[in-house]
Design a protein around this motif. Structure first.
Motif, PDB file in Angstrom:
ATOM      1  N   VAL A 288      -0.125   5.273   6.321  1.00 43.02           N
ATOM      2  CA  VAL A 288      -0.450   3.885   5.975  1.00 43.02           C
ATOM      3  C   VAL A 288      -0.101   2.960   7.139  1.00 43.02           C
ATOM      4  O   VAL A 288      -0.879   2.059   7.495  1.00 43.02           O
ATOM      5  CB  VAL A 288       0.291   3.466   4.689  1.00 43.02           C
ATOM      6  CG1 VAL A 288       0.101   1.974   4.439  1.00 43.02           C
ATOM      7  CG2 VAL A 288      -0.200   4.273   3.503  1.00 43.02           C
ATOM      8  N   CYS A 289       1.060   3.170   7.742  1.00 44.16           N
ATOM      9  CA  CYS A 289       1.461   2.318   8.864  1.00 44.16           C
ATOM     10  C   CYS A 289       0.497   2.463  10.046  1.00 44.16           C
ATOM     11  O   CYS A 289       0.118   1.466  10.676  1.00 44.16           O
ATOM     12  CB  CYS A 289       2.882   2.651   9.300  1.00 44.16           C
ATOM     13  SG  CYS A 289       4.164   2.050   8.169  1.00 44.16           S
ATOM     14  N   GLN A 290       0.110   3.693  10.335  1.00 42.32           N
ATOM     15  CA  GLN A 290      -0.806   3.907  11.452  1.00 42.32           C
ATOM     16  C   GLN A 290      -2.137   3.199  11.228  1.00 42.32           C
ATOM     17  O   GLN A 290      -2.712   2.608  12.150  1.00 42.32           O
ATOM     18  CB  GLN A 290      -1.040   5.401  11.665  1.00 42.32           C
ATOM     19  CG  GLN A 290      -1.925   5.719  12.867  1.00 42.32           C
ATOM     20  CD  GLN A 290      -2.156   7.202  13.047  1.00 42.32           C
ATOM     21  OE1 GLN A 290      -2.070   7.971  12.085  1.00 42.32           O
ATOM     22  NE2 GLN A 290      -2.445   7.629  14.272  1.00 42.32           N
ATOM     23  N   SER A 291      -2.612   3.228  10.003  1.00 34.42           N
ATOM     24  CA  SER A 291      -3.905   2.610   9.711  1.00 34.42           C
ATOM     25  C   SER A 291      -3.885   1.096   9.892  1.00 34.42           C
ATOM     26  O   SER A 291      -4.938   0.468  10.053  1.00 34.42           O
ATOM     27  CB  SER A 291      -4.349   2.962   8.291  1.00 34.42           C
ATOM     28  OG  SER A 291      -3.528   2.311   7.329  1.00 34.42           O
ATOM     29  N   HIS A 292      -2.696   0.499   9.872  1.00 34.90           N
ATOM     30  CA  HIS A 292      -2.576  -0.954  10.018  1.00 34.90           C
ATOM     31  C   HIS A 292      -1.957  -1.365  11.346  1.00 34.90           C
ATOM     32  O   HIS A 292      -1.820  -2.567  11.612  1.00 34.90           O
ATOM     33  CB  HIS A 292      -1.729  -1.533   8.879  1.00 34.90           C
ATOM     34  CG  HIS A 292      -2.401  -1.502   7.548  1.00 34.90           C
ATOM     35  ND1 HIS A 292      -3.269  -2.474   7.121  1.00 34.90           N
ATOM     36  CD2 HIS A 292      -2.331  -0.587   6.535  1.00 34.90           C
ATOM     37  CE1 HIS A 292      -3.705  -2.192   5.895  1.00 34.90           C
ATOM     38  NE2 HIS A 292      -3.150  -1.049   5.521  1.00 34.90           N
ATOM     39  N   GLY A 293      -1.551  -0.393  12.151  1.00 37.78           N
ATOM     40  CA  GLY A 293      -0.911  -0.714  13.413  1.00 37.78           C
ATOM     41  C   GLY A 293       0.555  -1.074  13.286  1.00 37.78           C
ATOM     42  O   GLY A 293       1.144  -1.664  14.204  1.00 37.78           O
ATOM     43  N   ALA A 294       1.167  -0.750  12.169  1.00 35.53           N
ATOM     44  CA  ALA A 294       2.593  -1.012  11.958  1.00 35.53           C
ATOM     45  C   ALA A 294       3.414   0.208  12.344  1.00 35.53           C
ATOM     46  O   ALA A 294       2.886   1.319  12.517  1.00 35.53           O
ATOM     47  CB  ALA A 294       2.848  -1.377  10.498  1.00 35.53           C
TER      48      ALA A 294
ATOM     49  N   GLN B  40       0.829  -1.210   0.000  1.00 33.52           N
ATOM     50  CA  GLN B  40       0.000   0.000   0.000  1.00 33.52           C
ATOM     51  C   GLN B  40       0.864   1.261   0.000  1.00 33.52           C
ATOM     52  O   GLN B  40       0.502   2.268  -0.613  1.00 33.52           O
ATOM     53  CB  GLN B  40      -0.947  -0.024   1.190  1.00 33.52           C
ATOM     54  CG  GLN B  40      -2.031  -1.086   1.084  1.00 33.52           C
ATOM     55  CD  GLN B  40      -3.072  -0.985   2.182  1.00 33.52           C
ATOM     56  OE1 GLN B  40      -3.245   0.067   2.782  1.00 33.52           O
ATOM     57  NE2 GLN B  40      -3.750  -2.091   2.445  1.00 33.52           N
ATOM     58  N   VAL B  41       2.007   1.206   0.691  1.00 32.47           N
ATOM     59  CA  VAL B  41       2.929   2.350   0.681  1.00 32.47           C
ATOM     60  C   VAL B  41       3.438   2.604  -0.733  1.00 32.47           C
ATOM     61  O   VAL B  41       3.438   3.753  -1.215  1.00 32.47           O
ATOM     62  CB  VAL B  41       4.101   2.100   1.652  1.00 32.47           C
ATOM     63  CG1 VAL B  41       5.226   3.123   1.402  1.00 32.47           C
ATOM     64  CG2 VAL B  41       3.637   2.185   3.089  1.00 32.47           C
ATOM     65  N   VAL B  42       3.873   1.540  -1.424  1.00 33.29           N
ATOM     66  CA  VAL B  42       4.380   1.694  -2.794  1.00 33.29           C
ATOM     67  C   VAL B  42       3.320   2.334  -3.684  1.00 33.29           C
ATOM     68  O   VAL B  42       3.602   3.271  -4.447  1.00 33.29           O
ATOM     69  CB  VAL B  42       4.823   0.331  -3.363  1.00 33.29           C
ATOM     70  CG1 VAL B  42       5.168   0.469  -4.848  1.00 33.29           C
ATOM     71  CG2 VAL B  42       6.014  -0.214  -2.595  1.00 33.29           C
ATOM     72  N   THR B  43       2.101   1.845  -3.599  1.00 29.62           N
ATOM     73  CA  THR B  43       1.018   2.395  -4.425  1.00 29.62           C
ATOM     74  C   THR B  43       0.731   3.846  -4.060  1.00 29.62           C
ATOM     75  O   THR B  43       0.586   4.711  -4.939  1.00 29.62           O
ATOM     76  CB  THR B  43      -0.260   1.554  -4.260  1.00 29.62           C
ATOM     77  OG1 THR B  43       0.014   0.209  -4.645  1.00 29.62           O
ATOM     78  CG2 THR B  43      -1.383   2.106  -5.122  1.00 29.62           C
TER      79      THR B  43
END
Length: 403
Positions: free
Chosen positions: A293-299, A226-229
């Motif tokens: 993106v990381c926050q939305s997934h908990g990463a 998702q980050v790449v996109t």
């Protein structure tokens, strides 16, 4: 992309003065010696020794050991005047040469695959000619033989070491042999010629687990994808469409087995742009996207962002100088290529930030002789006729700037 569909333009050797045409065999000899003995950045000791020996033999004052392996030479005319610098980079690349030619690299895993052997040769040819024709210009020519253009960059250390001082430089020029243009052409333009180069690495930390029990994990591959996109939206939706820019993710490493959800993912890439107003912007925007993106997934994530080179920006008056000289050396209008930008980067940009100058491309590809492989290719080579053309261009720039 190599423009192999373009045939070499007619090379009018009559536009190259007789003394430089006579020098051509020597230019080829020097270039082939350098090609056989390539050295990586800040290790150009034999290259520097070769240059210094030539300058000493010709009675040219010069300083060695500038920014480790760089050389700065001075040639004064018979009358006082301004100072014009000419820059030539010296380093090779960590590439195993595949050319089967008598002058192929003798250093395993090291090759002149970008034309810097030609740049040094043209600089030496220019030095030789000017040292024997000091009456033709008023002022001083400063020849800067620079290490480590391919990385980590030798221009800034040379500037810090005073390469543009004592005497102070009023203008600077440089060229790049360019297999993206056919022999007999010259690419010169005002403003941005080459792009800024910025690099980034990112580690995304998730939570690994069994591929069949995803609810117990935080899938770093899904987050990374998702980050790449999302990063592609920066150019598509945040950059002015009139401005060119590139965000490329060139590395994506994650996972160890088909049925294991990866604990972490590692991304790396590069950013390129022409407009200096974007300095700092991409770093900020890339981190915003990764964080979101990381926050939305908990990463979580770690980002290392590095600005390598600013864009190469030519001064209008210096570009006009080179353009006027080019018109006298190559056929026009076919020989001049005004729209010759590339997203490639160059640390000549630091010199151009310090003093007005112009960096330009000298076409060197000749598909008819199988000399059209792209830069950084293991079979890169160029048509050596371009060496004499380069000397002629530099000499005419000197005579016009230091008139």
């Amino acid at each position: 992309m190599v423009l192999t569909s373009l045939a070499p333009a007619t090379v009018d050797l009559a536009s190259i003065r007789l003394q430089i045409r006579t020098l051509q065999p020597q230019l080829v000899e020097w270039r082939r010696h350098l090609h056989q003995n390539p050295e990586l950045g800040f290790r150009e000791h034999r290259t520097a020794e070769f240059i210094s020996q030539k300058l000493t033999a010709w009675g040219i004052e010069h300083q060695t050991g500038v920014a480790e392996t760089g050389i700065v030479a001075l040639i004064t005319g018979t009358r006082s005047g301004p100072v014009l610098a000419i820059r030539a980079d010296m380093d090779a690349l960590p590439i195993q040469e595949q050319n089967q030619v008598p002058y192929r690299s003798q250093q395993d895993g090291v090759m002149h695959a970008c034309g810097h052997d030609g740049h040094v040769t043209i600089g030496l040819g220019t030095a030789y000619y000017l040292s024997h024709h000091r009456e033709a210009f008023a002022g001083t020519v400063k020849l800067i033989f620079q290490p480590a253009e391919e990385g980590p960059g030798g221009a800034k250390p040379m500037i810090a070491a005073g390469a543009l001082q004592n005497p102070d430089v009023d203008g600077i020029i440089g060229l790049h042999l360019w297999n993206n243009l056919p022999l007999g052409t010259i690419g010169v333009r005002s403003g941005a010629l080459m792009a800024a180069v910025e690099l980034f690495r990112c580690t995304i930390q998730g939570k690994g687990g069994h591929g069949a029990i995803p609810q117990q994990t935080i899938d770093s591959i899904v987050v990374g994808a998702q980050v790449v996109t999302a990063l592609q939206t920066i150019v598509a939706r945040n950059v002015n469409p009139i401005d060119s820019a590139v965000v490329t993710v060139g590395e994506f490493h994650a996972g160890t087995a088909k049925n294991i959800i990866a604990d972490s993912a590692h991304l790396a890439g590069t950013v390129r742009y022409f407009n200096p107003e974007y300095e700092g912007y991409f770093k900020q925007r890339i981190e915003q996207i990764i964080a979101g993106v990381c926050q939305s997934h908990g990463a979580t994530y770690e980002l290392d962002y590095h600005s390598l080179y600013p864009p190469v920006i030519n001064h209008p008056e210096m570009a006009d100088l080179v353009r006027s000289v080019a018109e006298a050396v190559v056929e026009t209008p076919a020989g001049l290529v005004p729209e010759c930008q590339t997203m490639g980067g160059e640390d000549m940009s630091f010199f151009l930030q310090a003093v007005p100058g112009c960096y330009f491309f000298l076409g060197s590809a000749n598909p008819a002789r199988d000399l059209a492989y792209p830069h950084h290719h293991p079979r890169f080579d160029f048509d050596e006729i371009t060496l004499g053309m380069g000397v002629e261009l530099f000499v005419r720039c000197v005579e016009k700037f230091l008139k």
